[in-house]
Enzyme design. Structure first.
Site, PDB file in Angstrom:
ATOM      1  N   LYS A  37       0.829  -1.206   0.000  1.00 46.16           N
ATOM      2  CA  LYS A  37       0.000   0.000   0.000  1.00 46.16           C
ATOM      3  C   LYS A  37       0.864   1.258   0.000  1.00 46.16           C
ATOM      4  CE  LYS A  37      -4.275  -2.011   1.624  1.00 46.16           C
ATOM      5  NZ  LYS A  37      -5.309  -2.126   2.637  1.00 46.16           N
TER       6      LYS A  37
ATOM      7  N   LYS B 168      -4.385 -10.263  -6.694  1.00 46.62           N
ATOM      8  CA  LYS B 168      -5.681 -10.398  -6.014  1.00 46.62           C
ATOM      9  C   LYS B 168      -6.733  -9.443  -6.604  1.00 46.62           C
ATOM     10  CE  LYS B 168      -6.388  -8.090  -2.199  1.00 46.62           C
ATOM     11  NZ  LYS B 168      -6.608  -7.535  -0.859  1.00 46.62           N
TER      12      LYS B 168
ATOM     13  N   LYS C 271     -11.188  -4.359  -4.311  1.00 44.23           N
ATOM     14  CA  LYS C 271     -12.245  -3.371  -4.552  1.00 44.23           C
ATOM     15  C   LYS C 271     -11.698  -1.969  -4.757  1.00 44.23           C
ATOM     16  CE  LYS C 271     -13.751  -3.606   0.307  1.00 44.23           C
ATOM     17  NZ  LYS C 271     -12.508  -4.168   0.753  1.00 44.23           N
TER      18      LYS C 271
HETATM   19  P1  TYM Z   1     -10.777  -6.294   3.105  1.00 43.84           P
HETATM   20  O1  TYM Z   1     -11.826  -5.273   3.264  1.00 43.84           O
HETATM   21  O2  TYM Z   1      -9.680  -6.015   2.125  1.00 43.84           O
HETATM   22  O3  TYM Z   1     -11.430  -7.657   2.692  1.00 43.84           O
HETATM   23  C1  TYM Z   1     -12.488  -8.256   3.461  1.00 43.84           C
HETATM   24  C2  TYM Z   1     -12.304  -9.766   3.493  1.00 43.84           C
HETATM   25  O4  TYM Z   1     -12.375 -10.277   2.175  1.00 43.84           O
HETATM   26  C3  TYM Z   1     -11.204 -11.029   1.880  1.00 43.84           C
HETATM   27  N1  TYM Z   1     -10.861 -10.775   0.473  1.00 43.84           N
HETATM   28  C4  TYM Z   1     -10.608 -11.724  -0.414  1.00 43.84           C
HETATM   29  N2  TYM Z   1     -10.621 -13.056  -0.315  1.00 43.84           N
HETATM   30  C5  TYM Z   1     -10.320 -13.758  -1.432  1.00 43.84           C
HETATM   31  N3  TYM Z   1     -10.006 -13.176  -2.607  1.00 43.84           N
HETATM   32  C6  TYM Z   1      -9.977 -11.840  -2.744  1.00 43.84           C
HETATM   33  N4  TYM Z   1      -9.675 -11.285  -3.919  1.00 43.84           N
HETATM   34  C7  TYM Z   1     -10.292 -11.041  -1.614  1.00 43.84           C
HETATM   35  N5  TYM Z   1     -10.389  -9.709  -1.401  1.00 43.84           N
HETATM   36  C8  TYM Z   1     -10.732  -9.558  -0.114  1.00 43.84           C
HETATM   37  C9  TYM Z   1     -10.138 -10.496   2.823  1.00 43.84           C
HETATM   38  O5  TYM Z   1      -9.127 -11.447   3.052  1.00 43.84           O
HETATM   39  C10 TYM Z   1     -10.948 -10.190   4.061  1.00 43.84           C
HETATM   40  O6  TYM Z   1     -11.112 -11.351   4.837  1.00 43.84           O
HETATM   41  N6  TYM Z   1      -7.803  -5.683   7.078  1.00 43.84           N
HETATM   42  C11 TYM Z   1      -9.013  -6.308   6.602  1.00 43.84           C
HETATM   43  C12 TYM Z   1     -10.258  -5.898   7.383  1.00 43.84           C
HETATM   44  C13 TYM Z   1     -10.176  -6.096   8.851  1.00 43.84           C
HETATM   45  C14 TYM Z   1     -10.279  -7.339   9.527  1.00 43.84           C
HETATM   46  C15 TYM Z   1     -10.176  -7.005  10.916  1.00 43.84           C
HETATM   47  C16 TYM Z   1     -10.457  -8.652   9.116  1.00 43.84           C
HETATM   48  C17 TYM Z   1     -10.001  -5.118   9.790  1.00 43.84           C
HETATM   49  N7  TYM Z   1     -10.004  -5.663  11.015  1.00 43.84           N
HETATM   50  C18 TYM Z   1     -10.210  -7.993  11.876  1.00 43.84           C
HETATM   51  C19 TYM Z   1     -10.497  -9.638  10.100  1.00 43.84           C
HETATM   52  C20 TYM Z   1     -10.390  -9.313  11.455  1.00 43.84           C
HETATM   53  C21 TYM Z   1      -9.238  -5.903   5.160  1.00 43.84           C
HETATM   54  O7  TYM Z   1      -8.738  -4.899   4.701  1.00 43.84           O
HETATM   55  O8  TYM Z   1     -10.155  -6.678   4.507  1.00 43.84           O
END
Ligand code: TYM
Length: 334
Positions: free
Chosen positions: A114, A196, A199
């Site tokens: 990032k 990956k 969004k």
């Molecule tokens: P985020 O918002 O990027 O994504 C949310 C969840 O979706 C999964 N994910 C994917 N899985 C498979 N293929 C993909 N292309 C893909 N894109 C997203 C992510 O692995 C995630 O599980 N830091 C985290 C959010 C967060 C969080 C937490 C998660 C904040 N605090 C505590 C678990 C526990 C994030 O940015 O997810």
């Protein structure tokens, strides 16, 4: 009292959720709601690490919460809420910052990625982001954290912080386990299957499928998906485009990867892309109808948001109080 084991997971509201977030995470969240006491959070505080338009952030946050409900997370069975509605996240994050080493944060691959993408805004929040994530999880004494593959390193750090803290102060935190699904943990971009699906992708819209895409957009995007030149439908590391399409098909239909390979055997890439696109359209359709209905019902969504915040606040305060007592903050006046 609810004695089921606890699940926490979160999603950033930086755009409309993608097929990746659905298959890698949210679908598994929905499967776990009967056996666990689940908290699912729209992590709007995390979104601040990248500049956000205030109106868009508010809008995306509400949309994300409506998607949670539409995708099968029943607010009567689990706690759905906005992170910024529960001040304990920020309070615990500060404390945990003091139990996290810069050497650990320097190793975080998401921070490196990032930072490379936002060279003009490498802020301290981006750097300590994994500590806030650890606070999210540890506040609720979560046993299990269902996430996609990209969150594995953050989860490992969270466990290390919890164990370090417990070693000093006794068993304050539950040390959580990651739950990463065997299939679908990393859905790749349709145009760039080496990376990956994300969004926050802005350069190439065709790379991602968003949950709000129309049926015809979805089919169009799959028709243009990058494949390779040998015309063999097989799951293999040297065939990232085909492997990604087979993974998406398997997740959308509930088939295994070998069953999906067998289904497409003898067909051409055109048929594969069309077949996967149609399976995704069929999977998303009922969710999309429910989502539209929910977004039109402001009173209902507001009540879900209010109740979620109240439940999460009550749960988080128990852990925060224990932590404050353990580390030696003066007793709070009533
Ligand atoms: P985020 O918002 O990027 O994504 C949310 C969840 O979706 C999964 N994910 C994917 N899985 C498979 N293929 C993909 N292309 C893909 N894109 C997203 C992510 O692995 C995630 O599980 N830091 C985290 C959010 C967060 C969080 C937490 C998660 C904040 N605090 C505590 C678990 C526990 C994030 O940015 O997810």
């Amino acid at each position: 009292m609810n004695t089921k084991p606890i699940i926490f997971s979160g999603l950033q509201a930086t755009g409309i959720p993608t097929l990746g977030s659905l298959l890698g995470a949210i679908r598994n969240w929905a499967r776990l709601t009967t056996d666990y006491n689940c908290l699912y959070c729209v992590v709007d505080m995390h979104s601040m690490t990248i500049r956000q338009d205030p109106a868009a952030l508010r809008n995306y946050s509400r949309m994300a919460l409506a998607w949670f409900v539409a995708l099968g997370l029943d607010p009567k069975e689990c706690t759905l809420y906005f992170q910024s509605h529960v001040p304990a996240h920020a309070e615990l994050a500060w404390i945990l910052n003091c139990f996290t080493y810069v050497g650990e944060l320097n190793r975080m691959t998401q921070f490196k990625d990032k930072s490379a993408k936002n060279e003009d805004n490498i802020n301290a929040g981006l750097y300590t982001y994994p500590v806030l994530q650890a606070a999210d999880i540890l506040l609720y004494q979560a046993n299990l954290v269902p996430v996609g593959e990209d969150q594995r390193q953050h989860l490992e750090l969270c466990r290390d912080i919890a164990m370090r803290f417990n070693k000093i102060y006794g068993d304050i935190f539950t040390v959580p386990e990651a739950y990463i699904p065997p299939v679908g943990a990393k859905i790749m971009g349709l145009q760039n299957p080496e990376k990956k699906m994300s969004k926050s992708e802005t350069e190439n819209e065709g790379n991602l499928v968003s949950l709000s895409d129309t049926d015809s957009d979805i089919i169009k995007k799959f028709k243009r998906a990058v494949t390779d030149s040998d015309n063999e439908i097989r799951f293999a590391p040297e065939k990232p485009g085909i492997s990604n399409l087979l993974t998406i098909y398997a997740c959308a239909t509930g088939k295994t990867i070998p069953e999906s390979e067998a289904y497409f055997s003898g067909m051409g890439y055109g048929q594969l892309k069309m077949g996967v696109g149609e399976a995704v359209v069929a999977m998303l359709k009922p969710y999309r109808d429910t989502y539209d209905r929910l977004m039109a019902d402001n009173a209902y969504l507001d009540s879900v948001i209010t109740q979620g915040a109240q439940k999460a606040r009550a749960m988080s305060e128990v852990t925060l109080k224990n932590v404050k007592q353990a580390i030696g903050y003066p007793m709070q006046p009533e």
